[in-house]
Design a protein around this motif. Structure first.
Motif, PDB file in Angstrom:
ATOM      1  N   GLY A  23      14.452   1.596  12.356  1.00 10.73           N
ATOM      2  CA  GLY A  23      15.001   0.419  11.691  1.00 10.73           C
ATOM      3  C   GLY A  23      14.037  -0.697  11.376  1.00 10.73           C
ATOM      4  O   GLY A  23      14.461  -1.825  11.141  1.00 10.73           O
ATOM      5  N   GLU A  24      12.758  -0.437  11.314  1.00 11.19           N
ATOM      6  CA  GLU A  24      11.797  -1.462  10.927  1.00 11.19           C
ATOM      7  C   GLU A  24      11.516  -1.321   9.433  1.00 11.19           C
ATOM      8  O   GLU A  24      11.206  -0.242   8.945  1.00 11.19           O
ATOM      9  CB  GLU A  24      10.523  -1.326  11.746  1.00 11.19           C
ATOM     10  CG  GLU A  24      10.770  -1.577  13.218  1.00 11.19           C
ATOM     11  CD  GLU A  24       9.545  -1.321  14.068  1.00 11.19           C
ATOM     12  OE1 GLU A  24       8.618  -0.645  13.604  1.00 11.19           O
ATOM     13  OE2 GLU A  24       9.525  -1.815  15.196  1.00 11.19           O
ATOM     14  N   LEU A  25      11.633  -2.430   8.708  1.00 10.31           N
ATOM     15  CA  LEU A  25      11.493  -2.444   7.260  1.00 10.31           C
ATOM     16  C   LEU A  25      10.156  -3.078   6.895  1.00 10.31           C
ATOM     17  O   LEU A  25       9.794  -4.132   7.426  1.00 10.31           O
ATOM     18  CB  LEU A  25      12.639  -3.248   6.653  1.00 10.31           C
ATOM     19  CG  LEU A  25      12.739  -3.328   5.155  1.00 10.31           C
ATOM     20  CD1 LEU A  25      13.187  -1.985   4.589  1.00 10.31           C
ATOM     21  CD2 LEU A  25      13.720  -4.403   4.752  1.00 10.31           C
ATOM     22  N   PHE A  26       9.430  -2.456   5.970  1.00 10.32           N
ATOM     23  CA  PHE A  26       8.136  -2.961   5.541  1.00 10.32           C
ATOM     24  C   PHE A  26       7.989  -2.787   4.038  1.00 10.32           C
ATOM     25  O   PHE A  26       8.147  -1.688   3.525  1.00 10.32           O
ATOM     26  CB  PHE A  26       7.008  -2.224   6.275  1.00 10.32           C
ATOM     27  CG  PHE A  26       5.631  -2.678   5.893  1.00 10.32           C
ATOM     28  CD1 PHE A  26       5.236  -3.981   6.085  1.00 10.32           C
ATOM     29  CD2 PHE A  26       4.736  -1.789   5.332  1.00 10.32           C
ATOM     30  CE1 PHE A  26       3.959  -4.401   5.731  1.00 10.32           C
ATOM     31  CE2 PHE A  26       3.462  -2.189   4.974  1.00 10.32           C
ATOM     32  CZ  PHE A  26       3.073  -3.504   5.178  1.00 10.32           C
ATOM     33  N   ALA A  27       7.722  -3.885   3.346  1.00 10.44           N
ATOM     34  CA  ALA A  27       7.467  -3.864   1.899  1.00 10.44           C
ATOM     35  C   ALA A  27       6.126  -4.570   1.694  1.00 10.44           C
ATOM     36  O   ALA A  27       6.065  -5.804   1.671  1.00 10.44           O
ATOM     37  CB  ALA A  27       8.577  -4.572   1.152  1.00 10.44           C
ATOM     38  N   PRO A  28       5.028  -3.829   1.588  1.00 10.73           N
ATOM     39  CA  PRO A  28       3.683  -4.395   1.623  1.00 10.73           C
ATOM     40  C   PRO A  28       3.422  -5.550   0.666  1.00 10.73           C
ATOM     41  O   PRO A  28       2.703  -6.473   1.010  1.00 10.73           O
ATOM     42  CB  PRO A  28       2.781  -3.210   1.281  1.00 10.73           C
ATOM     43  CG  PRO A  28       3.592  -2.003   1.507  1.00 10.73           C
ATOM     44  CD  PRO A  28       5.016  -2.391   1.366  1.00 10.73           C
ATOM     45  N   GLU A  29       4.020  -5.538  -0.508  1.00  8.98           N
ATOM     46  CA  GLU A  29       3.743  -6.575  -1.497  1.00  8.98           C
ATOM     47  C   GLU A  29       4.757  -7.719  -1.482  1.00  8.98           C
ATOM     48  O   GLU A  29       4.600  -8.692  -2.218  1.00  8.98           O
ATOM     49  CB  GLU A  29       3.716  -5.960  -2.891  1.00  8.98           C
ATOM     50  CG  GLU A  29       2.654  -4.897  -3.074  1.00  8.98           C
ATOM     51  CD  GLU A  29       2.751  -4.256  -4.445  1.00  8.98           C
ATOM     52  OE1 GLU A  29       2.905  -4.988  -5.439  1.00  8.98           O
ATOM     53  OE2 GLU A  29       2.695  -3.023  -4.505  1.00  8.98           O
TER      54      GLU A  29
END
Length: 79
Positions: A23-29
């Motif tokens: 459940g960890e969300l990552f959107a680099p930009e």
């Protein structure tokens, strides 16, 4: 962008958004992330490219990513 007939076409840019199995969300930009439940209520928000969703119940959510160039992207996730 103009096509060969002189008409304007919209470009669609799809940016990366990753969610781990826990459940960890990552959107680099992304500059900001917002998560909405199925009823449209904001259930999580972060002014960064990372958001911990482990406290959310299992279900369907919409993730809105806002980028530095003022574009937005909305995706559906199933937690």
């Amino acid at each position: 962008m103009l096509n060969i007939y002189g008409a304007v076409e919209n470009e669609i840019m799809i940016r990366d958004v990753f969610i781990s199995s826990d459940g960890e969300l990552f959107a680099p930009e992304a500059a900001e992330l917002m998560v909405y439940d199925i009823n449209g209520r904001v259930v999580a928000i972060a002014e960064s490219s990372y958001l911990d969703l482990t406290s959310l119940n299992r279900g369907v959510y919409l993730v809105r990513s806002v980028y530095n160039d003022s574009t937005t992207q909305i995706i559906k996730i199933i937690r």
